[in-house]
Design a protein around this motif. Structure first.
Motif, PDB file in Angstrom:
ATOM      1  N   GLY A 158      33.938  47.228  42.324  1.00  0.00           N
ATOM      2  CA  GLY A 158      35.008  48.232  42.402  1.00  0.00           C
ATOM      3  C   GLY A 158      35.074  48.922  43.757  1.00  0.00           C
ATOM      4  N   LEU A 159      34.857  48.170  44.817  1.00  0.00           N
ATOM      5  CA  LEU A 159      34.989  48.746  46.164  1.00  0.00           C
ATOM      6  C   LEU A 159      36.456  48.973  46.502  1.00  0.00           C
ATOM      7  CD1 LEU A 159      32.430  46.461  48.044  1.00  0.00           C
ATOM      8  CD2 LEU A 159      32.055  48.776  47.153  1.00  0.00           C
ATOM      9  N   VAL A 160      37.323  48.232  45.826  1.00  0.00           N
ATOM     10  CA  VAL A 160      38.770  48.427  45.945  1.00  0.00           C
ATOM     11  C   VAL A 160      39.312  48.684  44.530  1.00  0.00           C
ATOM     12  CG1 VAL A 160      39.093  47.038  48.041  1.00  0.00           C
ATOM     13  CG2 VAL A 160      39.100  45.901  45.812  1.00  0.00           C
ATOM     14  N   ASN A 161      40.511  49.236  44.445  1.00  0.00           N
ATOM     15  CA  ASN A 161      41.049  49.587  43.123  1.00  0.00           C
ATOM     16  C   ASN A 161      41.946  48.486  42.548  1.00  0.00           C
ATOM     17  OD1 ASN A 161      43.214  49.910  44.788  1.00  0.00           O
ATOM     18  ND2 ASN A 161      43.822  51.930  44.025  1.00  0.00           N
ATOM     19  N   PHE A 162      41.662  47.245  42.966  1.00  0.00           N
ATOM     20  CA  PHE A 162      42.407  46.105  42.423  1.00  0.00           C
ATOM     21  C   PHE A 162      41.437  44.950  42.203  1.00  0.00           C
ATOM     22  CE2 PHE A 162      43.009  46.441  47.086  1.00  0.00           C
ATOM     23  CZ  PHE A 162      42.462  45.242  47.530  1.00  0.00           C
ATOM     24  N   ASN A 163      41.928  43.881  41.617  1.00  0.00           N
ATOM     25  CA  ASN A 163      41.150  42.655  41.521  1.00  0.00           C
ATOM     26  C   ASN A 163      41.635  41.673  42.580  1.00  0.00           C
ATOM     27  OD1 ASN A 163      39.529  43.477  39.457  1.00  0.00           O
ATOM     28  ND2 ASN A 163      40.236  41.958  37.961  1.00  0.00           N
ATOM     29  N   ILE A 164      40.775  40.728  42.917  1.00  0.00           N
ATOM     30  CA  ILE A 164      41.118  39.726  43.933  1.00  0.00           C
ATOM     31  C   ILE A 164      41.169  38.347  43.283  1.00  0.00           C
ATOM     32  CG2 ILE A 164      40.214  38.558  46.008  1.00  0.00           C
ATOM     33  CD1 ILE A 164      39.167  41.355  46.871  1.00  0.00           C
ATOM     34  N   HIS A 190      47.437  40.088  32.897  1.00  0.00           N
ATOM     35  CA  HIS A 190      48.142  41.364  32.749  1.00  0.00           C
ATOM     36  C   HIS A 190      48.684  41.618  31.349  1.00  0.00           C
ATOM     37  CE1 HIS A 190      48.457  42.072  37.291  1.00  0.00           C
ATOM     38  NE2 HIS A 190      47.622  42.925  36.760  1.00  0.00           N
ATOM     39  N   CYS A 191      48.570  40.661  30.455  1.00  0.00           N
ATOM     40  CA  CYS A 191      48.858  40.957  29.042  1.00  0.00           C
ATOM     41  C   CYS A 191      47.750  41.801  28.432  1.00  0.00           C
ATOM     42  CB  CYS A 191      48.998  39.667  28.241  1.00  0.00           C
ATOM     43  SG  CYS A 191      50.392  38.666  28.741  1.00  0.00           S
ATOM     44  N   PHE A 192      46.585  41.810  29.079  1.00  0.00           N
ATOM     45  CA  PHE A 192      45.424  42.477  28.482  1.00  0.00           C
ATOM     46  C   PHE A 192      44.744  43.475  29.417  1.00  0.00           C
ATOM     47  CE2 PHE A 192      46.158  38.387  26.585  1.00  0.00           C
ATOM     48  CZ  PHE A 192      46.243  38.724  25.243  1.00  0.00           C
ATOM     49  N   ASN A 193      45.233  43.557  30.662  1.00  0.00           N
ATOM     50  CA  ASN A 193      44.602  44.419  31.659  1.00  0.00           C
ATOM     51  C   ASN A 193      45.676  45.033  32.559  1.00  0.00           C
ATOM     52  OD1 ASN A 193      41.535  43.433  31.455  1.00  0.00           O
ATOM     53  ND2 ASN A 193      42.832  41.620  31.400  1.00  0.00           N
ATOM     54  N   THR A 194      45.375  46.204  33.120  1.00  0.00           N
ATOM     55  CA  THR A 194      46.368  46.897  33.949  1.00  0.00           C
ATOM     56  C   THR A 194      46.053  46.833  35.451  1.00  0.00           C
ATOM     57  OG1 THR A 194      45.144  48.952  33.675  1.00  0.00           O
ATOM     58  CG2 THR A 194      46.928  48.543  32.111  1.00  0.00           C
ATOM     59  N   THR A 195      44.847  46.408  35.808  1.00  0.00           N
ATOM     60  CA  THR A 195      44.436  46.390  37.218  1.00  0.00           C
ATOM     61  C   THR A 195      45.340  45.480  38.055  1.00  0.00           C
ATOM     62  OG1 THR A 195      42.163  46.621  36.424  1.00  0.00           O
ATOM     63  CG2 THR A 195      42.431  45.983  38.722  1.00  0.00           C
ATOM     64  N   PRO A 196      45.892  45.976  39.186  1.00  0.00           N
ATOM     65  CA  PRO A 196      46.672  45.086  40.051  1.00  0.00           C
ATOM     66  C   PRO A 196      45.796  43.948  40.586  1.00  0.00           C
ATOM     67  CG  PRO A 196      46.877  47.394  40.750  1.00  0.00           C
ATOM     68  CD  PRO A 196      45.788  47.338  39.721  1.00  0.00           C
TER      69      PRO A 196
END
Lengths: 238, 238
Positions: A158-164, A190-196
């Protein structure tokens, strides 16, 4: 006050891939790495992702050879009796690619995920490629890798607020195969998670200096957010 | 004694994909399915893999439309209050494709993995495509899917003594992308696991009748075993 600010400057480099087609390991990043690691003599290397199942020693030797070109020493985290202390004392850290499940399992089992996060947030320069970039995200849930081992959790640094999504590949309009495209897979996420999710094409890399985040390399990133169509951007501020 | 033998005959059909390029859902398998389900009126459908995130109802409707062509009724497992009882009472079971992590998480959380295994081993005809075929293996660890949810375990039905890689794709010699090939990923699996892996190309399907196992469709399977190079075979007896 200014000295404390200098010490705590966050410094992170996250590359989609270690190697471009037809090039040698890290070749396309060497100029960037020379600047990124300019105040560093020794880099602590995390080899746990073990690409192709090679040994930690062999993997570390490949990395050491690449970094020798810019006069940096490399020491494998696996050579320390207490990896937690090694991370605390590291001048800088590089996590190489391979299998993200394997990497994440090992980091959790050695109980170094939290200390790694803390150290990087407090200023230890962090460089990652592929799986080593994936783990900078909130979770490893947008990896392309095969679940060859079962990690105790999918949570990452979680060093950034998104996934890669490293090695991002655009859908192939000529594809006659019925397997899901990368885009379809991330939409399912994204059907199950909100992280960009940032789809990072090979040749692209993310630079973070304190609160400033920028995308470098020849391509834009493909950005996936819940409930809206994916789009191209160089802005990674969410 | 003969009657009991008839009742307990294992009957399993595992397809790499539901749909071939340019065809409609299940079209290439309809003739086979007509024979496979000849003594069955109603098929209980497991929709949990939710391809593209579609609802259980919508997924079941697609499946029902396909099976209507061979005069079979389809009922979604999600419509039952007690899925465990529904599986126990099912005439036959079909598990559709989508995301294997999602499917496996749901089967474990509903505590139906064991009962499903028992029923199929005791003669309930089982048909799977893609993720629905993956779960017939020992574990889901050779899926191509993205880990969009965290299942409590990677263990699956173990209806066969190997793992399946559905939608198997041969390495592309012209590939300039640095992401791992399917072959590389499965080799990495064998650095940490001993279970043989059957790479099942689109158009291929596995038929099991009691102890007899055969590969059907136009292609051989790609077989991966620990410590030996992968090879082509139609023999799935390990």
């Amino acid at each position: 006050m200014q000295v404390s600010k200098l010490i705590t400057l966050k410094k992170i480099l996250l590359a989609s891939t270690s190697t471009l087609y037809g090039e040698t390991y890290l070749a396309y990043l060497l100029d960037e790495l020379r600047v990124f690691f300019k105040n560093v003599n020794t880099i602590t290397f995390i080899p746990y992702a073990r690409p192709g199942g090679i040994s930690h020693d062999d993997y570390t030797a490949i990395v050491a050879k690449a970094f020798a070109q810019i006069n940096k020493e490399v020491v494998g985290l696996h050579t320390f009796e207490k990896p937690e202390d090694a991370i605390k004392n590291a001048e800088a850290i590089f996590t190489g690619g391979g299998n993200t499940f394997l990497l994440v399992k090992q980091l959790h089992e050695l109980r170094v995920m939290d200390i790694l996060k803390t150290q990087v947030e407090n200023g230890t320069p962090y460089f990652g490629t592929s799986a080593g970039s994936n783990i900078a995200g909130v979770t490893m849930q947008t990896t392309n890798d095969m679940p060859i081992v079962y990690p105790p959790s999918f949570k990452t640094l979680g060093l950034v607020n998104f996934n890669i999504n490293a090695h991002y590949l655009d859908p192939d309009p000529n594809n006659k195969h019925n397997g899901e495209s990368r885009e379809t897979r991330i939409k399912e996420f994204h059907c199950f998670n909100t992280t960009p999710v940032v789809g990072l094409r090979e040749g692209s890399y993310i630079c973070i200096e304190d609160e400033k985040i920028s995308l470098k390399g020849p391509f834009k990133a493909r950005i996936f957010k819940e409930n809206i169509p994916p789009f191209e951007s160089i802005n990674l501020q969410f």
